[in-house]
Structures are given as C-alpha cells and as structure tokens.
Design a protein around this motif. Structure first.
Motif, PDB file in Angstrom:
ATOM      1  N   THR A  38     107.359 -63.218  35.529  1.00 22.81           N
ATOM      2  CA  THR A  38     107.854 -63.156  36.908  1.00 22.81           C
ATOM      3  C   THR A  38     109.285 -62.630  36.923  1.00 22.81           C
ATOM      4  O   THR A  38     109.616 -61.748  37.714  1.00 22.81           O
ATOM      5  N   SER A  39     110.129 -63.121  36.036  1.00 25.51           N
ATOM      6  CA  SER A  39     111.523 -62.680  35.966  1.00 25.51           C
ATOM      7  C   SER A  39     111.607 -61.194  35.652  1.00 25.51           C
ATOM      8  O   SER A  39     112.377 -60.466  36.272  1.00 25.51           O
ATOM      9  N   HIS A  40     110.792 -60.734  34.703  1.00 24.47           N
ATOM     10  CA  HIS A  40     110.783 -59.322  34.326  1.00 24.47           C
ATOM     11  C   HIS A  40     110.356 -58.450  35.501  1.00 24.47           C
ATOM     12  O   HIS A  40     110.969 -57.428  35.782  1.00 24.47           O
ATOM     13  N   MET A  41     109.294 -58.850  36.216  1.00 26.82           N
ATOM     14  CA  MET A  41     108.783 -58.060  37.338  1.00 26.82           C
ATOM     15  C   MET A  41     109.812 -58.018  38.478  1.00 26.82           C
ATOM     16  O   MET A  41     110.000 -56.985  39.106  1.00 26.82           O
ATOM     17  N   VAL A  42     110.472 -59.132  38.750  1.00 26.52           N
ATOM     18  CA  VAL A  42     111.489 -59.168  39.812  1.00 26.52           C
ATOM     19  C   VAL A  42     112.651 -58.248  39.441  1.00 26.52           C
ATOM     20  O   VAL A  42     113.136 -57.476  40.270  1.00 26.52           O
ATOM     21  N   SER A 120     108.561 -47.893  51.130  1.00 26.00           N
ATOM     22  CA  SER A 120     107.651 -48.806  51.835  1.00 26.00           C
ATOM     23  C   SER A 120     106.541 -49.292  50.904  1.00 26.00           C
ATOM     24  O   SER A 120     106.186 -50.476  50.905  1.00 26.00           O
ATOM     25  N   ALA A 121     105.994 -48.375  50.101  1.00 23.75           N
ATOM     26  CA  ALA A 121     104.942 -48.757  49.152  1.00 23.75           C
ATOM     27  C   ALA A 121     105.474 -49.764  48.139  1.00 23.75           C
ATOM     28  O   ALA A 121     104.786 -50.730  47.784  1.00 23.75           O
ATOM     29  N   LEU A 122     106.697 -49.563  47.677  1.00 20.88           N
ATOM     30  CA  LEU A 122     107.301 -50.494  46.727  1.00 20.88           C
ATOM     31  C   LEU A 122     107.490 -51.871  47.354  1.00 20.88           C
ATOM     32  O   LEU A 122     107.218 -52.891  46.722  1.00 20.88           O
ATOM     33  N   GLN A 123     107.919 -51.901  48.602  1.00 19.30           N
ATOM     34  CA  GLN A 123     108.097 -53.187  49.279  1.00 19.30           C
ATOM     35  C   GLN A 123     106.750 -53.917  49.407  1.00 19.30           C
ATOM     36  O   GLN A 123     106.677 -55.130  49.185  1.00 19.30           O
ATOM     37  N   ARG A 124     105.692 -53.186  49.766  1.00 22.86           N
ATOM     38  CA  ARG A 124     104.366 -53.816  49.872  1.00 22.86           C
ATOM     39  C   ARG A 124     103.904 -54.334  48.515  1.00 22.86           C
ATOM     40  O   ARG A 124     103.401 -55.452  48.390  1.00 22.86           O
ATOM     41  N   SER A 125     104.091 -53.521  47.492  1.00 24.51           N
ATOM     42  CA  SER A 125     103.694 -53.920  46.136  1.00 24.51           C
ATOM     43  C   SER A 125     104.468 -55.153  45.692  1.00 24.51           C
ATOM     44  O   SER A 125     103.912 -56.077  45.086  1.00 24.51           O
ATOM     45  N   HIS A 126     105.737 -55.177  46.001  1.00 24.08           N
ATOM     46  CA  HIS A 126     106.595 -56.308  45.641  1.00 24.08           C
ATOM     47  C   HIS A 126     106.104 -57.589  46.332  1.00 24.08           C
ATOM     48  O   HIS A 126     106.000 -58.644  45.707  1.00 24.08           O
ATOM     49  N   ALA A 127     105.769 -57.474  47.621  1.00 23.53           N
ATOM     50  CA  ALA A 127     105.271 -58.639  48.371  1.00 23.53           C
ATOM     51  C   ALA A 127     103.941 -59.120  47.793  1.00 23.53           C
ATOM     52  O   ALA A 127     103.713 -60.329  47.642  1.00 23.53           O
ATOM     53  N   GLN A 128     103.058 -58.188  47.447  1.00 25.09           N
ATOM     54  CA  GLN A 128     101.765 -58.567  46.872  1.00 25.09           C
ATOM     55  C   GLN A 128     101.952 -59.242  45.522  1.00 25.09           C
ATOM     56  O   GLN A 128     101.255 -60.210  45.199  1.00 25.09           O
ATOM     57  N   LEU A 129     102.891 -58.737  44.730  1.00 24.12           N
ATOM     58  CA  LEU A 129     103.160 -59.325  43.419  1.00 24.12           C
ATOM     59  C   LEU A 129     103.618 -60.774  43.567  1.00 24.12           C
ATOM     60  O   LEU A 129     103.127 -61.666  42.870  1.00 24.12           O
ATOM     61  N   PHE A 130     104.536 -61.035  44.486  1.00 28.81           N
ATOM     62  CA  PHE A 130     105.007 -62.405  44.671  1.00 28.81           C
ATOM     63  C   PHE A 130     103.892 -63.304  45.179  1.00 28.81           C
ATOM     64  O   PHE A 130     103.757 -64.460  44.738  1.00 28.81           O
ATOM     65  N   THR A 131     103.054 -62.807  46.072  1.00 24.59           N
ATOM     66  CA  THR A 131     101.933 -63.607  46.573  1.00 24.59           C
ATOM     67  C   THR A 131     100.991 -63.946  45.426  1.00 24.59           C
ATOM     68  O   THR A 131     100.557 -65.091  45.275  1.00 24.59           O
ATOM     69  N   ALA A 135     100.159 -67.700  43.820  1.00 28.31           N
ATOM     70  CA  ALA A 135      98.795 -68.220  43.704  1.00 28.31           C
ATOM     71  C   ALA A 135      98.502 -68.614  42.251  1.00 28.31           C
ATOM     72  O   ALA A 135      97.935 -69.680  41.985  1.00 28.31           O
ATOM     73  N   GLN A 136      98.903 -67.760  41.317  1.00 29.62           N
ATOM     74  CA  GLN A 136      98.667 -68.047  39.902  1.00 29.62           C
ATOM     75  C   GLN A 136      99.432 -69.298  39.476  1.00 29.62           C
ATOM     76  O   GLN A 136      98.922 -70.132  38.731  1.00 29.62           O
ATOM     77  N   SER A 137     100.636 -69.446  39.947  1.00 27.23           N
ATOM     78  CA  SER A 137     101.434 -70.626  39.623  1.00 27.23           C
ATOM     79  C   SER A 137     100.760 -71.898  40.139  1.00 27.23           C
ATOM     80  O   SER A 137     100.722 -72.915  39.440  1.00 27.23           O
TER      81      SER A 137
END
Length: 191
Positions: A38-42, A120-131, A135-137
C-alpha cells in the motif's frame, strides 16, 4: 513407563509452541507485506500525480505564451494591412508565421486535453486502488480473527487432553504401585 512418554510429551509441547508462534508470525508478515505494498502504491501514485501536474502546468504556460505571440502577430498583421506599404512578400511571411503559430497552438491544446484525460484516469485508478486495498484489509482482518479463534479452540482442546493424560498417568501409576490384592493369583503365576 513415564520415561518413555516424556519424549512424546516434549515433542507435542514443541509442536504446540510452533503452532502458537506460526499463525501470529504468518499473520504479522502478511500485514507487513500488505502495508508495504500500500505504501509503495501510494508513493508511486503520488509521484505520477506530481509529474502530470508539472506537465499540465508547463503545457498551460506554453499555451499562454503562444496565445500571446498569436495576439502579437495578429496585431502586427492588422497593422501591416493598414499600412499596406510593406510588400506582399512581408504579408505572406507574417501569414505563414501566423499559420505556424496557430498549428502550434492547436497541437498544444490537443496535448493539454490528453494530459487532462491521463490525469483523470490516474485519479480514478488511484481511487479504485484504495477501495480495493480497504476491502482486502477488511478481509485479512476478518480472517486473522477467525484464525485466532481457531487457535484458542485448539489450545483449549490440547489443554483438556493434556489434563486427561495426566489423570490417566496418575491412575496407571497408582495401579502399578498398589500391592497385589489377590494372593491366590500371585501363587498361580509362580507355578
């Protein structure tokens, strides 16, 4: 007899100790890996986000500069047309410069739109990654609680069985230590 059961008891104790250590150790490692991922992706998302913002600002600055140049050229052209004493060659050169500037401005606008779409695509991808990571957590936390409950049940069962084994050992030692109550049977064994 008690000396032959001691090695299996120590083996069982060693196995129980490993069972007690491994689920928690394994769970902690999984949580560490999830947190590191998570830290790496952020961090990566933040770097890409920052880079795109810089590119967007640069494109906007270039666009503004070209628009200013275009206005200047338009003003020059109008002035030249008013004066009409500059030859047709000069007028053609200014018009050619103006077309080049207009083409550059169009290209910059297209690039600007592409950057905004990528952002915009990066922002959507970022939001999906956090969601997804949330869920995984949650799933991992729930599974960890289940495993801890199972471990507690196994420990309780092991303690109950250990107590039963101790009781049976005591009874067996009492029977072995008790004097032979039937003397007639002892005489028969000697014959």
């Amino acid at each position: 007899m008690s000396s032959s059961t001691r090695p299996s008891t120590s083996k069982r104790d060693t196995l129980m100790a490993e069972l007690e250590r491994n689920p928690q150790h394994s769970s902690a490692k999984r949580q560490q890996r999830a947190q590191a991922f998570t830290s790496h992706m952020v961090h990566t998302s933040h770097m890409v986000h920052t880079s795109l913002e810089r590119q967007l600002l640069s494109a906007q600055a270039s666009k503004t500069e070209l628009e200013n140049k275009l206005r200047e050229k338009d003003a020059e052209r109008e002035e030249k047309e008013k004066e009409r004493d500059a030859g047709t060659g000069e007028k053609r050169r200014v018009e050619a410069d103006l077309r080049k500037l207009q083409d550059s401005l169009t290209a910059l606008r297209d690039g600007h739109l592409e950057l905004e779409e990528a952002y915009s695509a990066l922002q959507r991808s970022h939001a999906q990654l956090f969601t997804s990571q949330d869920a995984q957590s949650s799933i991992l936390t729930c599974r960890n609680a289940e495993l801890e409950q199972e471990l507690a049940e196994y420990q309780t069962t092991a303690e109950e069985r250990d107590a039963t084994i101790q009781i049976l050992r005591q009874k067996l030692e009492e029977v072995d230590a008790a004097p032979d109550v039937m003397p007639g049977r002892h005489d028969e064994d000697e014959n």
